[in-house]
Design a protein around this motif. Sequence first.
Motif: not given
Length: 139
Positions: A43-65
């Motif tokens: 999901r690295t590509h998807e995570i990168g797109i989400r971050m490029a569109l403005g997702a915060q790092r803590r949102n990515v962390l909470t999604a994976i956790l």
Amino acid sequence: ELVAQSVEERSLSMILLAVFAGLALVLASIGIYGVVSYVVGQRTHEIGIRMALGAQRRNVLTAILGEGARTAAVGVAAGLAAALGLMQLMSSLLYGVSATDPLTFAAVALFLSAVAMAASLIPALRAMHVDPVITLRYE
């Protein structure tokens, strides 16, 4: 000496059971780490797109956790069901604790959930540091 001899066989069984339980815990945590790490890699590509569109790092962390927590919850529920089914077999090996002790079941469930979350933490932290620019260049 008579007491020591009578408890010796049961003591050896408990030591072997503890060693194998520890080994199973290590293997389970390595397996959880491997699966979550693989999913994060896919999901690295998807995570990168989400971050490029403005997702915060803590949102990515909470999604994976969160995914790790859901997987752990399913595993703990299956383990509790299996443990309840095997209570009669285990009751002959236990001394001083009932086979239906709710405190033991709760403590083991919490401990295994904590181990699963710790195993999910490393891939989640790695996913937080995905660079969106590098990820988008691969397209």
